[in-house]
Write an enzyme that holds these catalytic residues in place. Structure first.
Site, short mmCIF file in Angstrom:
data_model
loop_
_atom_site.label_atom_id
_atom_site.label_comp_id
_atom_site.label_asym_id
_atom_site.label_seq_id
_atom_site.Cartn_x
_atom_site.Cartn_y
_atom_site.Cartn_z
N ASP A 24 0.82 -1.21 0.00
CA ASP A 24 0.00 0.00 0.00
C ASP A 24 0.86 1.26 0.00
OD1 ASP A 24 0.74 -0.98 2.65
OD2 ASP A 24 -0.35 0.74 3.44
N TYR A 143 0.91 0.15 16.07
CA TYR A 143 2.28 0.53 16.40
C TYR A 143 2.31 1.42 17.64
CZ TYR A 143 3.54 -1.09 11.71
OH TYR A 143 3.73 -1.86 10.60
N LYS A 176 -0.66 -6.65 13.60
CA LYS A 176 0.71 -6.44 13.13
C LYS A 176 1.35 -5.35 13.97
CE LYS A 176 3.10 -4.35 9.12
NZ LYS A 176 2.95 -3.99 7.70
#
Length: 267
Positions: A24, A143, A176
């Site tokens: 992406d 994250y 992730k």
């Protein structure tokens, strides 16, 4: 989790393990190496053993003819490196958009600890609610990033653990996040959630560094990788994908995986 979500998770992984290649980056960075002829790149990495590829929805027509029956994930937010703040990820589509694009799952990026955290928490929560109505899995890219988070600090893995737990609390199906540097510290991250945890590739390093990182994550209990530039910008994307897949799916050691894929093992 409903039957549709479980079935679609099987399309983007193998026996609960995942080798996903996100591409992406065209929104984030433009048509960088590996993405100009994205058709050839997708063909190579899926021949190499990638379970799924990930792009923004506008690239779907370039994905499907070249993915060799691999799964397809549509990413639903983004930002650019030339904008005022790359951490400010904004929605780029809906679950229905992703379904029309032929997606088996959707993904969403959230920066826990950033000044955009509140908006991104709300947006991810809305997305998981929306996706569950259609039985579509959500891969949360969670994250730990913000002004008070130091990746070099001893307690960095605590923040990363918080990020992956947040993804589970908001209804995600796979999460992730960034690798914390070694298996011992990353074990806390994996133990912070019941979700499958996959690692990002991070900065592009040597093949040995990449495979050692994957091996460390798997040793800590990770379910695989969602690795972009280290794979799609590699001089031989098929071979590096094959090596990564060997560690994730066959429990190979890093050096053995490199040799079997036909890549040099650095001294």
């Amino acid at each position: 989790m409903n039957a549709g979500t479980r079935a679609r998770l099987e399309r983007i992984g193998t026996d609960g393990q995942y080798v996903v290649v996100p591409m992406d980056h065209g929104i984030t960075m433009g048509a960088v190496t590996g993405l100009k002829d994205i058709e050839s790149t997708i063909d190579a990495i899926t021949r190499g053993g990638a379970d799924a590829v990930l792009t923004q929805r506008g690239i779907a027509d370039r994905v499907h003819p070249n993915k060799n029956d691999a799964g397809y994930i549509v990413h639903l937010n983004g930002s650019t490196t030339i904008g005022p703040d790359e951490n400010d990820k904004r929605r780029t589509g809906t679950v229905e958009d992703a379904i029309r694009a032929g997606a088996d799952a959707v993904s969403f990026h959230i920066n826990v600890g950033s000044k955009y955290e509140r908006e991104q928490i709300s947006a991810l929560s809305d997305l998981t609610t929306e996706a569950s109505k259609y039985g579509l899995p959500v891969l949360a890219m969670a994250y730990a990033r913000g002004p008070d988070i130091d990746p070099e600090a001893d307690d960095y893995n605590q923040y990363v653990g918080h990020a992956v737990r947040l993804a589970e609390e908001l209804g995600s199906d796979v999460v992730k996040t960034g690798y914390t540097g070694d298996a011992e510290s990353f074990q806390h991250v994996v133990e912070s959630t019941s979700l499958p945890v996959v690692i990002a590739g991070g900065a592009k390093g040597t093949d040995k560094e990449t495979l050692d990182m994957v091996r460390g994550a798997v040793d800590a209990g990770a379910a695989g990788v969602s690795m972009g530039r280290s794979i799609f910008q590699h001089e031989d994307p098929e071979k590096i994908t094959r090596a990564v897949a060997s560690v994730v799916h066959d429990d190979a050691e890093a050096d053995d995986a490199l040799r079997e894929a036909g890549l040099a093992v650095e001294a």
